[in-house]
Scaffold this active site. Structure first.
Site, PDB file in Angstrom:
ATOM      1  N   GLU A 180     -27.394  -5.672 -23.904  1.00  0.00           N
ATOM      2  CA  GLU A 180     -26.627  -5.873 -22.654  1.00  0.00           C
ATOM      3  C   GLU A 180     -27.417  -6.799 -21.735  1.00  0.00           C
ATOM      4  O   GLU A 180     -28.644  -6.786 -21.744  1.00  0.00           O
ATOM      5  CB  GLU A 180     -26.316  -4.529 -21.987  1.00  0.00           C
ATOM      6  CG  GLU A 180     -27.532  -3.644 -21.684  1.00  0.00           C
ATOM      7  CD  GLU A 180     -28.217  -3.976 -20.392  1.00  0.00           C
ATOM      8  OE1 GLU A 180     -27.590  -4.636 -19.554  1.00  0.00           O
ATOM      9  OE2 GLU A 180     -29.383  -3.584 -20.233  1.00  0.00           O
ATOM     10  N   GLY A 213     -39.140  -6.499  -9.670  1.00  0.00           N
ATOM     11  CA  GLY A 213     -39.337  -5.094 -10.002  1.00  0.00           C
ATOM     12  C   GLY A 213     -38.142  -4.613 -10.794  1.00  0.00           C
ATOM     13  O   GLY A 213     -37.474  -5.402 -11.451  1.00  0.00           O
ATOM     14  N   ASP A 269     -23.018  12.742 -22.804  1.00  0.00           N
ATOM     15  CA  ASP A 269     -24.321  12.778 -22.140  1.00  0.00           C
ATOM     16  C   ASP A 269     -24.763  14.235 -22.099  1.00  0.00           C
ATOM     17  O   ASP A 269     -23.931  15.145 -22.096  1.00  0.00           O
ATOM     18  CB  ASP A 269     -24.226  12.199 -20.717  1.00  0.00           C
ATOM     19  CG  ASP A 269     -25.584  11.836 -20.135  1.00  0.00           C
ATOM     20  OD1 ASP A 269     -25.893  10.642 -20.043  1.00  0.00           O
ATOM     21  OD2 ASP A 269     -26.359  12.764 -19.784  1.00  0.00           O
ATOM     22  N   CYS A 272     -36.252  -3.192 -15.664  1.00  0.00           N
ATOM     23  CA  CYS A 272     -36.099  -4.093 -16.820  1.00  0.00           C
ATOM     24  C   CYS A 272     -37.157  -5.188 -16.920  1.00  0.00           C
ATOM     25  O   CYS A 272     -37.883  -5.265 -17.901  1.00  0.00           O
ATOM     26  CB  CYS A 272     -34.716  -4.723 -16.781  1.00  0.00           C
ATOM     27  SG  CYS A 272     -33.417  -3.502 -16.658  1.00  0.00           S
ATOM     28  N   ALA A 299     -38.527 -17.188  -4.096  1.00  0.00           N
ATOM     29  CA  ALA A 299     -39.885 -16.674  -3.907  1.00  0.00           C
ATOM     30  C   ALA A 299     -39.819 -15.448  -3.009  1.00  0.00           C
ATOM     31  O   ALA A 299     -38.911 -15.306  -2.200  1.00  0.00           O
ATOM     32  CB  ALA A 299     -40.745 -17.745  -3.255  1.00  0.00           C
ATOM     33  N   GLY A 300     -40.767 -14.558  -3.168  1.00  0.00           N
ATOM     34  CA  GLY A 300     -40.767 -13.367  -2.318  1.00  0.00           C
ATOM     35  C   GLY A 300     -41.761 -12.333  -2.782  1.00  0.00           C
ATOM     36  O   GLY A 300     -42.802 -12.681  -3.355  1.00  0.00           O
TER      37      GLY A 300
HETATM   38  C1  UGA Z   1     -32.329  -7.841 -15.317  1.00  0.00           C
HETATM   39  C2  UGA Z   1     -31.637  -9.068 -15.903  1.00  0.00           C
HETATM   40  O1  UGA Z   1     -31.353  -9.999 -14.858  1.00  0.00           O
HETATM   41  C3  UGA Z   1     -30.347  -8.680 -16.628  1.00  0.00           C
HETATM   42  O2  UGA Z   1     -29.795  -9.815 -17.258  1.00  0.00           O
HETATM   43  C4  UGA Z   1     -30.662  -7.613 -17.676  1.00  0.00           C
HETATM   44  O3  UGA Z   1     -29.492  -7.188 -18.365  1.00  0.00           O
HETATM   45  C5  UGA Z   1     -31.286  -6.420 -16.987  1.00  0.00           C
HETATM   46  O4  UGA Z   1     -32.503  -6.851 -16.333  1.00  0.00           O
HETATM   47  C6  UGA Z   1     -31.598  -5.395 -18.042  1.00  0.00           C
HETATM   48  O5  UGA Z   1     -32.503  -5.602 -18.848  1.00  0.00           O
HETATM   49  O6  UGA Z   1     -30.867  -4.396 -18.152  1.00  0.00           O
HETATM   50  P1  UGA Z   1     -32.062  -6.435 -13.081  1.00  0.00           P
HETATM   51  O7  UGA Z   1     -33.290  -5.719 -13.468  1.00  0.00           O
HETATM   52  O8  UGA Z   1     -30.904  -5.630 -12.611  1.00  0.00           O
HETATM   53  O9  UGA Z   1     -31.492  -7.328 -14.299  1.00  0.00           O
HETATM   54  O10 UGA Z   1     -32.455  -7.417 -11.897  1.00  0.00           O
HETATM   55  P2  UGA Z   1     -32.599  -8.984 -11.592  1.00  0.00           P
HETATM   56  O11 UGA Z   1     -31.444  -9.419 -10.818  1.00  0.00           O
HETATM   57  O12 UGA Z   1     -32.938  -9.752 -12.810  1.00  0.00           O
HETATM   58  O13 UGA Z   1     -33.857  -8.956 -10.611  1.00  0.00           O
HETATM   59  C7  UGA Z   1     -35.103  -8.435 -11.065  1.00  0.00           C
HETATM   60  C8  UGA Z   1     -36.145  -8.551  -9.975  1.00  0.00           C
HETATM   61  O14 UGA Z   1     -36.476  -9.918  -9.729  1.00  0.00           O
HETATM   62  C9  UGA Z   1     -35.721  -7.976  -8.611  1.00  0.00           C
HETATM   63  O15 UGA Z   1     -36.797  -7.231  -8.077  1.00  0.00           O
HETATM   64  C10 UGA Z   1     -35.418  -9.190  -7.775  1.00  0.00           C
HETATM   65  O16 UGA Z   1     -35.618  -8.980  -6.389  1.00  0.00           O
HETATM   66  C11 UGA Z   1     -36.431 -10.185  -8.325  1.00  0.00           C
HETATM   67  N1  UGA Z   1     -35.998 -11.577  -8.138  1.00  0.00           N
HETATM   68  C12 UGA Z   1     -34.859 -12.030  -8.713  1.00  0.00           C
HETATM   69  C13 UGA Z   1     -36.774 -12.431  -7.366  1.00  0.00           C
HETATM   70  O17 UGA Z   1     -37.825 -12.039  -6.826  1.00  0.00           O
HETATM   71  N2  UGA Z   1     -36.369 -13.724  -7.202  1.00  0.00           N
HETATM   72  C14 UGA Z   1     -35.235 -14.203  -7.764  1.00  0.00           C
HETATM   73  O18 UGA Z   1     -34.933 -15.406  -7.573  1.00  0.00           O
HETATM   74  C15 UGA Z   1     -34.446 -13.333  -8.529  1.00  0.00           C
END
Ligand code: UGA
Length: 457
Positions: free
Chosen positions: A160, A266, A43, A269, A261-262
């Site tokens: 990933e 964000g 890095d 990703c 829901a919420g």
């Molecule tokens: C996401 C994907 O879930 C991973 O599989 C992927 O590898 C990653 O992006 C990436 O591209 O590196 P991440 O961004 O860490 O992972 O978060 P998530 O768990 O997917 O949640 C994303 C957003 O959706 C959060 O703000 C979370 O609060 C929201 N969310 C999630 C909801 O509002 N409701 C849900 O039921 C689930």
């Protein structure tokens, strides 16, 4: 995992270089070392490397410090700021660099290009296999391969699927491994690195592998927006969002994930990959309306909370609003594209006095949002507040004594933007409760609307 166990799986340990000590690179370094491989991480950020050498990680990821410590103690992980040192003897070079969004909504692959150029300059025959893990514009793997034209160097796309906050769990228990390669032997060699994980491997071409990553995140974003629209309808017709989500999730074709829901999605990703796929749809199909609508619904969730506060207070000038949680979801200190932070800033622009408490992101908050007051605890944040908003589903918030919260507040409005409380307990504590996933929040109004529906039909 012990050396004997590894020997039992009949797979070979390899020398692996990882370019990029970020959220993905460090997890892969520690995870691959745990599988037995010898890993060197390169890095450009010397400060981060110095921390990592001491087993300290510059971001919050549960379980990762312990995993890194095991790799370091077994001398399976090294860190270097030099490509020449880091890539020496590497049979595989994993590229884990960031690909942020450009102003136009495309993925910016400039870090990736510069990493590939450095890899080319610092390796020689027998060439390592380059494994791209960064989320990239579709087609990048083939473009990268052309960079290495004339050399016998293969570029394999291996996206990933780690979610922050559960990345260690996701590393060891992935749902699938996707390998995109134009060369069968290179693809199989990459797949064999993960042999001990014993999960389905999808072998395909680089374009399909890259597209599958964007598609997965766009689908998850769509699912969240779908759940959010259902909750808005449910709010009016009196359907209970939690019950609805449960009923849907038991259908294996739908599944349980991303139906909460919420405040909306964000992070670094989902919003980014949704924007990228929207660009692709605009370019190659007659309509990108589906993805635009998903993004629109997501923005509307925050707007709904602002609307609710305005309805309640008229104007927000001098109103104290407590925000519980600032990160984009629980179990991470990541504030990128955080719905919580965006909401806090919107309220601040409306002249509310916003007091934020987050269990892990206080220091970053002071840097990225110096306009907001940062409290040291949930109770300190809600003290004297006219309204409190749960903006991130941190587990510690669910254990709050709502009667104590009510006593500390000046007002009585609790907006549960992540659906962690239930309406009965909130009402028992004397709070006016709003949640995206609970029906019957405003009984009189719901009753009125139901009657209107009944009359109309
Ligand atoms: C996401 C994907 O879930 C991973 O599989 C992927 O590898 C990653 O992006 C990436 O591209 O590196 P991440 O961004 O860490 O992972 O978060 P998530 O768990 O997917 O949640 C994303 C957003 O959706 C959060 O703000 C979370 O609060 C929201 N969310 C999630 C909801 O509002 N409701 C849900 O039921 C689930």
């Amino acid at each position: 995992m012990s050396d004997q166990q590894i020997a039992g799986w009949g797979f070979e340990v390899s020398n692996i270089a990882i370019v990029g000590a970020g959220h993905v690179g460090v997890v892969y370094a520690a995870g691959l070392a745990e599988l037995g491989h010898r890993v060197k991480v390169v890095d450009v950020n010397a400060k981060r490397l110095a921390m990592l050498r001491q087993g300290r990680i510059w971001f919050y990821e549960p379980g990762l410090p312990e995993l890194l410590a095991r790799g370091l103690a077994r001398h399976r992980i090294e860190f270097s700021s030099s490509y020449a040192t880091g890539l020496a003897k590497a049979r595989f070079v994993f590229v884990c660099v960031p690909t942020p969004t450009t102003a136009e909504g495309n993925l910016d692959d400039s870090f990736l290009r510069s990493a590939l150029t450095s890899i080319l300059a610092n390796t020689r025959a027998p060439w390592p296999v380059v494994v791209n893990k960064s989320t990239v514009p579709v087609g990048t793997g083939d473009v990268a391969a052309r960079l290495f034209d004339g050399e016998d160097m293969h570029v394999v796309s291996n996206p990933e699927f780690l979610a922050e906050g559960r990345a260690v769990e996701d590393f060891f228990h992935p749902s699938r491994i996707v390998i995109g390669s134009r060369n069968r032997i290179a693809g199989e060699a990459v797949a064999s690195l993960y042999a001990p994980l014993r999960v389905p491997v999808v072998h395909t071409d680089p374009v399909t592998a890259e597209f599958s990553k964007l598609a997965a995140n766009a689908f998850l974003a769509t699912k969240v927006s779908f759940a959010n629209v259902l909750s808005r309808i449910g709010e009016s017709v009196g359907a209970d969002g939690d019950g609805l989500a449960k009923a849907l999730s038991l259908d294996p074709r739908i599944g349980a994930g991303h139906l909460r829901a919420g405040l909306g999605f964000g992070g670094s990703c989902l919003p980014k990959d949704l924007a990228a796929i929207e660009q692709l749809a605009r370019r190659y199909t007659e309509s990108s309306a589906l993805f635009a609508a998903v993004a629109g619904v997501n923005r509307a969730q925050r707007a709904r909370v602002v609307e609710l506060l305005l309805e309640r207070f008229g104007a927000l000038g001098d109103r104290r609003i407590a925000l519980l949680g600032a990160t984009f979801k629980a179990n991470t200190d990541d504030l990128r594209e955080s719905p919580a932070l965006a909401l806090a800033n919107q309220l601040d622009e409306l002249h509310a006095k916003v007091i934020v408490y987050d269990p892990v992101a206080a220091a970053q908050l002071r840097t990225v949002a110096p306009n907001l007051e940062v409290a040291r605890s949930s109770l300190a944040a809600v003290r004297g507040a006219d309204a409190a908003i749960v903006a991130t589903e941190w587990p510690e918030f669910a254990t709050l004594d709502l009667s104590e919260v009510r006593r500390a507040m000046r007002g009585s409005l609790l907006v549960d933007g992540r659906g962690i409380f239930d309406v009965e307990s909130a009402h028992r504590a004397g709070l006016d409760y709003f949640s995206f996933s609970t029906a019957g929040v405003r009984p009189a109004e719901t009753e009125e609307r139901l009657q209107a529906v009944a009359v109309a039909s």
